[in-house]
Design a protein around this motif. Structure first.
Motif, PDB file in Angstrom:
ATOM      1  N   ALA B 161     -25.493  -5.460  55.775  1.00 32.36           N
ATOM      2  CA  ALA B 161     -24.513  -6.394  55.209  1.00 32.36           C
ATOM      3  C   ALA B 161     -24.244  -7.552  56.160  1.00 32.36           C
ATOM      4  CB  ALA B 161     -23.222  -5.666  54.876  1.00 32.36           C
ATOM      5  N   ASN B 162     -24.176  -7.248  57.452  1.00 34.75           N
ATOM      6  CA  ASN B 162     -23.989  -8.330  58.419  1.00 34.75           C
ATOM      7  C   ASN B 162     -25.185  -9.278  58.419  1.00 34.75           C
ATOM      8  OD1 ASN B 162     -21.417  -7.642  59.448  1.00 34.75           O
ATOM      9  ND2 ASN B 162     -22.316  -6.028  60.737  1.00 34.75           N
ATOM     10  N   LEU B 164     -27.201  -9.787  55.983  1.00 36.44           N
ATOM     11  CA  LEU B 164     -27.181 -10.532  54.722  1.00 36.44           C
ATOM     12  C   LEU B 164     -26.172 -11.671  54.755  1.00 36.44           C
ATOM     13  CD1 LEU B 164     -28.333  -8.248  52.052  1.00 36.44           C
ATOM     14  CD2 LEU B 164     -27.288 -10.366  51.282  1.00 36.44           C
ATOM     15  N   ALA B 165     -25.065 -11.443  55.444  1.00 32.31           N
ATOM     16  CA  ALA B 165     -24.055 -12.506  55.553  1.00 32.31           C
ATOM     17  C   ALA B 165     -24.623 -13.699  56.319  1.00 32.31           C
ATOM     18  CB  ALA B 165     -22.805 -11.973  56.237  1.00 32.31           C
ATOM     19  N   TYR B 167     -27.826 -14.445  56.662  1.00 32.84           N
ATOM     20  CA  TYR B 167     -28.905 -15.026  55.852  1.00 32.84           C
ATOM     21  C   TYR B 167     -28.332 -15.888  54.720  1.00 32.84           C
ATOM     22  CZ  TYR B 167     -33.402 -15.150  53.347  1.00 32.84           C
ATOM     23  OH  TYR B 167     -34.555 -15.538  52.716  1.00 32.84           O
ATOM     24  N   THR B 168     -27.282 -15.379  54.123  1.00 35.99           N
ATOM     25  CA  THR B 168     -26.635 -16.138  53.042  1.00 35.99           C
ATOM     26  C   THR B 168     -26.121 -17.471  53.567  1.00 35.99           C
ATOM     27  OG1 THR B 168     -25.970 -14.060  52.007  1.00 35.99           O
ATOM     28  CG2 THR B 168     -24.859 -16.059  51.248  1.00 35.99           C
TER      29      THR B 168
END
Lengths: 200, 200
Positions: B161-162, B164-165, B167-168
Motif C-alpha cells: 500500500a505504501n 502504491l501510494a 506510485y500513484t
DNA sequence: CTTAAACTATACCGTTAGGTACAATTTATT
DNA sequence: AATAAATTGTACCTAACGGTATAGTTTAAG
C-alpha cells in the motif's frame, strides 16, 4: 410549434453516450463511427444536432464537468464536518467515480488533457480542457485560504501548494483507476496524502 | 561482411526519435508520417528496420524503460543514504525527467497505458505496457518489505500500500508535468506523500 | 389534402491512415 | 568489371477518417 419530422432520439441521452466514448478513447481516438454507433444515430443526425466532432466534444466535456465533477464540490463545504473529513469525502467521491464507470475508467479530463501536447486538438477544445485544469487548483486554494479550520491548522500558509498536492494525487488515482486498481486500494493513498499535508 | 548498400541512418538515433513521437502523441495518435518525418527516414526504411508500427512501438517502449526509467532505480539502493532521502532522490529524479523533456512532457508509459482502455492497442503492445505497470509496484513493495530502515519504521507492515501510494503520486506528477506544472512545484507534493507514509 | 419544414438513411466526397511493390542506387564479394 | 545483396525513393494499395449532398420519410401548419 415548428413543423417537420420529430427527432427519433433524445439529445441528452446521445450526448451522454458520446461522453462515454470520449471518456474511453479520448478526442483523437474517438472516431465518428465509434461515436454515432454508441449514440444510436447516424452521421447526419449527429451533425445537425451537435455541429461537428469538435463541438460535440465541447458539449460532452461541459456535460462531464457539470454532471460528473461539480457534484463532488459541495462535499467540501458541508457544515458540521471536519476539514479532514470533508476532504476525505470529496476525494473518495471522485475516486469512486473514477473506479465505478463500467468500461471507461479514470477521469475524462485527465485523459483528454494528456492529448493536448500532441497538437492534434482543435482550438476551442483545447481552451475548455485547459480551463478545466485550472478550476480544481483555484477551488482547493480558495478552500485552504479561507476555511477556518484550515487557518487554525496553518494550512493557509501553503494553500496553493497543498491544493496542488491533493490535485496531483487525484490525477494519480485517475491513472491508477484506468489501470484497474480498485477503490479500496486507492483509499489508502488518499489517506496518506491527507496525512502528508497535516490532516491525520 | 554482408554486401549491399549501407544504411544511411543510425537505428538507435531513429529509435530515440520514434520514442519522442510516441511520448508526445501516444500509440494511436502517432502516425507513420509523424514517425518517419522525425526519424528522418521514409517508410520502407522504417519497415525494413523495425517491422511495422507495433514492433517499432515495442522497441521504443523497451528503449524508454531501459534508458529513461531504470536509471532511477539505483537511487533507491544507495548506501549511507537514509530511506527517506533515497526515496526523495528517486522520485525527484523521475519528476525531473517528467518536466525536462522539451516537447513531450510527462511519462511515456502513463500516456500509452491510458490508451489501453480504448481497445485500439495491439496485443503485444498491450502486454508490454501492462508489464511495465506492474514493475514499479513490485519494486516499491520489495523495498518496503526488505529495507532495514523500512522495517524499523514499520513501513513493511503496509509495504504494498505504501508503494502504491508513491506510485500513484508519481502518476499524478506525470499528468501535472504534461500540463506544464514545473518541477519545483511538484517537489512539494513529493514531500507531502513521503511525509504521509511516515517519512518526515 | 397539400405544402413546407425538419429529420433519417444511404451513398458519396477528399484526405490520410498503415502498409507494400518496384525500380533505382549503393555496396561488398567474386 | 560483373554480380548479388541490401537500402532508398516514389508511387501506389485498401481501409478508415471527418464531413456532406441528396433523396426519402415523417410531421405540423395552412
Amino acid at each position: 410549434m415548428s413543423s417537420g419530422r420529430k427527432k427519433s432520439f433524445d439529445e441528452d441521452t446521445a450526448l451522454n453516450a458520446a461522453m462515454d466514448v470520449f471518456w474511453q478513447k479520448g478526442y483523437v481516438g474517438a472516431s465518428l463511427t465509434d461515436l454515432t454507433k454508441r449514440m444510436g444515430i447516424n452521421k447526419p443526425s449527429m451533425y445537425s444536432a451537435f455541429g461537428n466532432k469538435e463541438s460535440l466534444f465541447i458539449k460532452a466535456t461541459q456535460c462531464y464537468i457539470e454532471t460528473k465533477m461539480k457534484p463532488h464540490v459541495e462535499l467540501l463545504f458541508e457544515e458540521d464536518v471536519s476539514l479532514k473529513q470533508r476532504l476525505k469525502n470529496h476525494m473518495m467521491s471522485i475516486v469512486t467515480m473514477q473506479c465505478d464507470s463500467e468500461q471507461a475508467q479514470g477521469c475524462y479530463l485527465v485523459l483528454c488533457q494528456s492529448e493536448l501536447v500532441s497538437g492534434d486538438i482543435p482550438e476551442q477544445a483545447e481552451s475548455i480542457l485547459k480551463e478545466a485544469d485550472v478550476m480544481p487548483i483555484q477551488l482547493y486554494t480558495e478552500l485552504f485560504t479561507s476555511d477556518i479550520e484550515s487557518i487554525e491548522l496553518g494550512l493557509n500558509k501553503n494553500a496553493q501548494a497543498n491544493g496542488l498536492a491533493l490535485y496531483t494525487m487525484l490525477k494519480g488515482t485517475a491513472s491508477m483507476a484506468r489501470s484497474g486498481i480498485d477503490k479500496s486500494t486507492l483509499e489508502y493513498s488518499i489517506d496518506r496524502i491527507l496525512a502528508g499535508i497535516g490532516l491525520h
